[in-house]
Design a protein around this motif. Structure first.
Motif, PDB file in Angstrom:
ATOM      1  N   SER A  95      18.499  34.662   5.394  1.00 45.48           N
ATOM      2  CA  SER A  95      19.562  34.439   4.417  1.00 45.48           C
ATOM      3  C   SER A  95      19.522  35.567   3.394  1.00 45.48           C
ATOM      4  O   SER A  95      18.472  36.124   3.102  1.00 45.48           O
ATOM      5  N   TYR A 136      15.994  24.803   9.051  1.00 47.83           N
ATOM      6  CA  TYR A 136      17.307  24.606   9.652  1.00 47.83           C
ATOM      7  C   TYR A 136      17.168  23.731  10.899  1.00 47.83           C
ATOM      8  O   TYR A 136      16.093  23.642  11.495  1.00 47.83           O
ATOM      9  N   GLU A 185      25.804  29.753  -0.960  1.00 50.86           N
ATOM     10  CA  GLU A 185      25.874  28.333  -1.234  1.00 50.86           C
ATOM     11  C   GLU A 185      24.750  27.602  -0.520  1.00 50.86           C
ATOM     12  O   GLU A 185      24.314  28.006   0.555  1.00 50.86           O
ATOM     13  N   SER A 186      24.278  26.523  -1.110  1.00 41.69           N
ATOM     14  CA  SER A 186      23.205  25.738  -0.521  1.00 41.69           C
ATOM     15  C   SER A 186      23.728  24.439   0.092  1.00 41.69           C
ATOM     16  O   SER A 186      22.943  23.544   0.376  1.00 41.69           O
ATOM     17  N   PHE A 187      25.050  24.340   0.299  1.00 37.93           N
ATOM     18  CA  PHE A 187      25.630  23.080   0.762  1.00 37.93           C
ATOM     19  C   PHE A 187      25.057  22.646   2.110  1.00 37.93           C
ATOM     20  O   PHE A 187      24.619  21.508   2.286  1.00 37.93           O
ATOM     21  N   LEU A 188      25.054  23.562   3.105  1.00 39.06           N
ATOM     22  CA  LEU A 188      24.586  23.185   4.435  1.00 39.06           C
ATOM     23  C   LEU A 188      23.108  22.850   4.422  1.00 39.06           C
ATOM     24  O   LEU A 188      22.656  21.914   5.107  1.00 39.06           O
ATOM     25  N   TYR A 189      22.333  23.581   3.643  1.00 40.21           N
ATOM     26  CA  TYR A 189      20.898  23.298   3.540  1.00 40.21           C
ATOM     27  C   TYR A 189      20.668  21.926   2.913  1.00 40.21           C
ATOM     28  O   TYR A 189      19.838  21.144   3.380  1.00 40.21           O
ATOM     29  N   ARG A 190      21.426  21.619   1.857  1.00 39.40           N
ATOM     30  CA  ARG A 190      21.282  20.303   1.215  1.00 39.40           C
ATOM     31  C   ARG A 190      21.710  19.188   2.177  1.00 39.40           C
ATOM     32  O   ARG A 190      21.128  18.096   2.159  1.00 39.40           O
ATOM     33  N   LYS A 191      22.702  19.444   2.995  1.00 37.50           N
ATOM     34  CA  LYS A 191      23.115  18.440   3.980  1.00 37.50           C
ATOM     35  C   LYS A 191      21.990  18.176   4.972  1.00 37.50           C
ATOM     36  O   LYS A 191      21.720  17.025   5.341  1.00 37.50           O
ATOM     37  N   TRP A 192      21.308  19.222   5.434  1.00 35.99           N
ATOM     38  CA  TRP A 192      20.165  19.089   6.343  1.00 35.99           C
ATOM     39  C   TRP A 192      19.051  18.294   5.663  1.00 35.99           C
ATOM     40  O   TRP A 192      18.473  17.374   6.259  1.00 35.99           O
TER      41      TRP A 192
END
Length: 364
Positions: free
Chosen positions: A314, A179, A338-345
């Motif tokens: 998590s 993160y 959801e993995s959206f924020l992780y994928r954005k990182w």
């Protein structure tokens, strides 16, 4: 620019990070002129790495973990004692001299050290005039704001000393993190996203087929897995290991198959599994997070305990001290997210490494 990589060869994590970074650098028009991999007699460099790195590779003998007798967990004290044996020390001196010779031969603009302790000793002992950057999630342990970095006791102290030794000679440290967080300028630490390969990042589709995937570094875990699979014949398991005494694919039970490390097959099964069980190596945990796979993490040493504690923040991961798959099967029905924020990182990874390895080197 010309880069020389020095890679710790324990497990697959640092090797796949090196593959990812090599691809990023080549896309920017730069060259990896040589790759040096620290290995032990008990480990083979995976074929996928030799095939895909697209640079000349040499190996040298490097320090290795020692496991407690009859146990699946690493003893850091035994590891220190074993690696101080005269024969081992002589081998490491030869390795340090070899690393020096390769740096002088290839004269890279920069050395990238993937958490291999002996490269720092080579640069410091021989006062080599070369820029070196350290890459690894372990460098978070030196970050004053990292919540897991203050582990107490002898094992915590030994781990921090090992991290400091691997950082010797580095101009700056790139700490891979699950993160985003602020860097630590006084200790030359910049936080960067994990280095996942294009085979992961460009294939986001996944499914949930009726099997559990596993990956173990210590083959002693195999007995626990076999015992559980016999008791649960309706649950299919695919487990990756590095055991040269068995064939590439070994069907230990009707519902249990062991595979030697094969990266394409591993990623294919990762995308399709309903859950992932592992000893908490950083790289495969990152891949499982990317595909939003429920995990059981069974750390074998303090470094993996720290990875597990981070991932368990998590709801997608639980931590255990053994392969308690009964507990994991219960967890499969409750986990989600959801993995959206992780994928954005993760999507910021290439920009971050271009900034730190190329622009920072030129002072841009």
């Amino acid at each position: 620019m010309r880069y020389l990589f020095v890679v710790q060869g324990e497990g697959r994590g640092h090797l796949t990070q090196a593959l990812s970074l090599a691809s990023i650098l080549r896309r920017q028009g730069h060259e990896v002129v040589k790759v040096l991999v620290g290995h032990t007699r008990h480990r083979q460099i995976p074929e996928f790495f030799l095939r895909e790195i697209d640079a000349p590779v040499d190996t040298f003998e490097a320090p290795q973990f020692s496991f407690k007798a009859g146990d699946t967990h690493v003893s850091l004290v035994q590891t220190v004692v074993a690696n101080m044996a005269p024969r081992r020390v002589e081998a490491y001196v030869r390795s340090i001299c070899f690393i020096r010779s390769q740096i002088l031969k290839y004269r890279p603009d920069e050395v990238v050290n993937f958490y291999e302790m002996l490269s720092g000793l080579a640069v410091k002992c021989f006062r080599l005039s070369v820029d070196m950057v350290g890459v690894g999630h372990q460098y978070l342990m030196l970050h004053r704001g990292y919540r897991q970095g203050s582990r107490r006791g002898l094992n915590g102290w030994l781990l921090r000393q090992h991290v400091r030794m691997s950082a010797l000679g580095c101009n700056r440290l790139l700490a891979l993190s699950f993160y985003p967080m602020a860097g630590d300028a006084t200790r030359r630490i910049t936080i960067v996203p994990p280095l996942l390969r294009k085979e992961v990042l460009h294939n986001k589709e996944c499914s949930q087929e009726n099997f559990i995937l596993g990956y173990i570094v210590n083959n002693a875990f195999a007995d626990q897995i076999k015992a559980w699979s016999k008791e649960h014949p309706d649950c299919e398991l695919h487990v990756f290991w590095d055991n040269r005494d068995y064939p590439e694919m070994w069907k230990a039970e009707r519902n249990l198959t062991f595979h030697r490390v094969n990266d394409k097959l591993f990623l294919s099964l990762m995308r399709r599994c309903k859950g992932y069980v592992t000893t908490a190596g950083f790289e495969s945990v990152c891949e499982a997070l990317f595909y939003n796979k429920p995990m059981m993490l069974i750390p074998a040493h303090i470094e993996q305990e720290i990875n597990a504690a981070d991932a368990a923040s998590s709801d997608i991961a639980i931590v255990s001290d053994k392969f308690d798959l009964n507990r994991f099967v219960e967890h499969l029905g409750r986990s989600g997210g959801e993995s959206f924020l992780y994928r954005k990182w993760l999507g910021m990874s290439e920009t971050a490494f271009v900034d730190q390895l190329i622009r920072e080197h030129h002072g841009v």
